[in-house]
Design a protein around this motif. Sequence first.
Motif, PDB file in Angstrom:
ATOM      1  N   GLU A 232       0.821  -1.207   0.000  1.00  0.00           N
ATOM      2  CA  GLU A 232       0.000   0.000   0.000  1.00  0.00           C
ATOM      3  C   GLU A 232       0.853   1.255   0.000  1.00  0.00           C
ATOM      4  O   GLU A 232       0.627   2.179  -0.777  1.00  0.00           O
ATOM      5  CB  GLU A 232      -0.927   0.000   1.223  1.00  0.00           C
ATOM      6  CG  GLU A 232      -1.848   1.198   1.311  1.00  0.00           C
ATOM      7  CD  GLU A 232      -2.817   1.087   2.469  1.00  0.00           C
ATOM      8  OE1 GLU A 232      -2.691   1.883   3.412  1.00  0.00           O
ATOM      9  OE2 GLU A 232      -3.681   0.186   2.436  1.00  0.00           O
TER      10      GLU A 232
ATOM     11  N   LYS B 288      -6.043 -14.628   0.257  1.00  0.00           N
ATOM     12  CA  LYS B 288      -7.181 -14.296   1.109  1.00  0.00           C
ATOM     13  C   LYS B 288      -7.834 -15.520   1.739  1.00  0.00           C
ATOM     14  O   LYS B 288      -8.427 -15.439   2.815  1.00  0.00           O
ATOM     15  CB  LYS B 288      -8.203 -13.495   0.311  1.00  0.00           C
ATOM     16  CG  LYS B 288      -7.693 -12.095  -0.057  1.00  0.00           C
ATOM     17  CD  LYS B 288      -8.755 -11.245  -0.706  1.00  0.00           C
ATOM     18  CE  LYS B 288      -8.234  -9.831  -0.946  1.00  0.00           C
ATOM     19  NZ  LYS B 288      -9.244  -8.944  -1.585  1.00  0.00           N
TER      20      LYS B 288
ATOM     21  N   GLY C 242       0.909 -11.707   0.015  1.00  0.00           N
ATOM     22  CA  GLY C 242       0.842 -11.296   1.409  1.00  0.00           C
ATOM     23  C   GLY C 242       1.912 -11.868   2.300  1.00  0.00           C
ATOM     24  O   GLY C 242       1.801 -11.788   3.526  1.00  0.00           O
TER      25      GLY C 242
ATOM     26  N   GLU D   6      -2.583  -6.222   2.809  1.00  0.00           N
ATOM     27  CA  GLU D   6      -3.633  -7.155   2.401  1.00  0.00           C
ATOM     28  C   GLU D   6      -3.025  -8.531   2.160  1.00  0.00           C
ATOM     29  O   GLU D   6      -1.843  -8.663   1.843  1.00  0.00           O
ATOM     30  CB  GLU D   6      -4.333  -6.668   1.136  1.00  0.00           C
ATOM     31  CG  GLU D   6      -5.028  -5.321   1.286  1.00  0.00           C
ATOM     32  CD  GLU D   6      -6.216  -5.356   2.229  1.00  0.00           C
ATOM     33  OE1 GLU D   6      -6.740  -6.479   2.472  1.00  0.00           O
ATOM     34  OE2 GLU D   6      -6.618  -4.296   2.715  1.00  0.00           O
ATOM     35  N   LYS D   7      -3.841  -9.571   2.282  1.00  0.00           N
ATOM     36  CA  LYS D   7      -3.330 -10.936   2.220  1.00  0.00           C
ATOM     37  C   LYS D   7      -2.865 -11.361   0.838  1.00  0.00           C
ATOM     38  O   LYS D   7      -2.216 -12.409   0.701  1.00  0.00           O
ATOM     39  CB  LYS D   7      -4.391 -11.908   2.736  1.00  0.00           C
ATOM     40  CG  LYS D   7      -4.637 -11.762   4.234  1.00  0.00           C
ATOM     41  CD  LYS D   7      -5.640 -12.777   4.734  1.00  0.00           C
ATOM     42  CE  LYS D   7      -5.842 -12.654   6.248  1.00  0.00           C
ATOM     43  NZ  LYS D   7      -6.823 -13.640   6.749  1.00  0.00           N
TER      44      LYS D   7
ATOM     45  N   ASP E  84      -1.205  -9.047  -1.227  1.00  0.00           N
ATOM     46  CA  ASP E  84      -0.279  -8.003  -1.661  1.00  0.00           C
ATOM     47  C   ASP E  84       1.084  -8.566  -2.045  1.00  0.00           C
ATOM     48  O   ASP E  84       1.522  -9.606  -1.536  1.00  0.00           O
ATOM     49  CB  ASP E  84      -0.077  -6.965  -0.559  1.00  0.00           C
ATOM     50  CG  ASP E  84      -1.225  -5.966  -0.477  1.00  0.00           C
ATOM     51  OD1 ASP E  84      -1.953  -5.836  -1.468  1.00  0.00           O
ATOM     52  OD2 ASP E  84      -1.390  -5.336   0.588  1.00  0.00           O
TER      53      ASP E  84
END
Length: 406
Positions: A40, A343, A376, A390-391, A393
């Motif tokens: 991010e 995710k 992630g 985030e999982k 990423d």
Amino acid sequence: MKKTLIAVAAAAALTATSAFAEITFGAWLRVITGVGSNGEDVVMGTTNSWGGVRPARLNAAGTSEDGKAGFKLDFYFENDEIWGHDYNIRIGDNGYLWVKPIDQIQLSIGKFDGGETGFRGDFCYGSWNWLRPFNWIVEDEGLTFKGSHKDGLMARITPIDNLVVLVQLPVMNAKWGGNNNGYVAKTETEDAKNTAADVFKNAAYMASYSIEGVGTLKAGFFGADDEKTVEGKKYNQTGTVNVAFDLNAIENLYVTVGAFFDIADKEMGEWHEKMKFTAGASYQVSDAMKFSVSGGYVKYMDKCSWLGNKDNAFGIGAGVDYVIMDGLTLNADVRYKNVGYGKKGDDGSVSFLAGVVKSVGGNASLQAGFQGSTNGCGLVQADTGIPAVEKDDFVWAIPVGLSVFF
């Protein structure tokens, strides 16, 4: 690690005689800083391969002139956010004394680093010496065999050539009377694990036998005696059986294999490892190039929600070290773990490294490179690392490392 030797005269306590001892001082340090992305934001920070920041340390060791007694003590100055506090000075990996009443027996007591037993099955290469990614099945240190099990009393026995027997009793963790105040009665609310039976249940027992020109066979039992209550019922972990073999019979080739079998009730938890098989191999192709490969498979006690409802996982890695020119070496590796990311947790993750290490004089080096990990998987499992936001990423970093050794 280079060491400075200082000969000192020490008066023997409560005697009129004096003895000479050899005191050695040494240090090895690595700090890694740089820029990276958590998926991010572009971030900056400082850490090292294992987390925290350790800008200074001192290792001291002493040995008597006759080789019958000694000590080892490490002091670390570090910003160790793993423990929830700022800069501090603390005892490091080691803080123990030892004596040899006879040549075949050495008794030590205190705090031990995992490698102090001489048994630990290490296989370290590539990103282990940079920013360590999360996607390990088992760490490079102790890949095929556990090291020091408990602080306390260590008895190292060499009854015959090539045979080593080692016993570790966690007496440093036990309290006389089961209370920090010392010789007082144990309270009803305390479970100090301080009876003689408790100590021996939590002990470690190891043996190794070396065959000249072939390799070394190792076996051990690492006691746990750990109770867990699930829905009002008590379950128990007895310990881990570990066997390994290191092969060095072929010139330029090193192979190590290991197996771990845990003795515990299934209800100890889905995360609990039931069995694990690991291996590593390296081949020195030439003076300038070495290839390494390692991997592992683990079977858990039950299906794991964080592994996409699977009860097993595997990982594999490969790397190369290449001397570009005198004082300049290329490090590169790639690692893969098949589940635990994404995710849903049932995806795998790839991590990779490409970097160079430049020696600086005879006591330092600089390193710089590029690292990344998918789905992630973060870099360095500590507060000073780079976790993914985030999982799924992609995490990357441009690390710059400084190492010094004396």
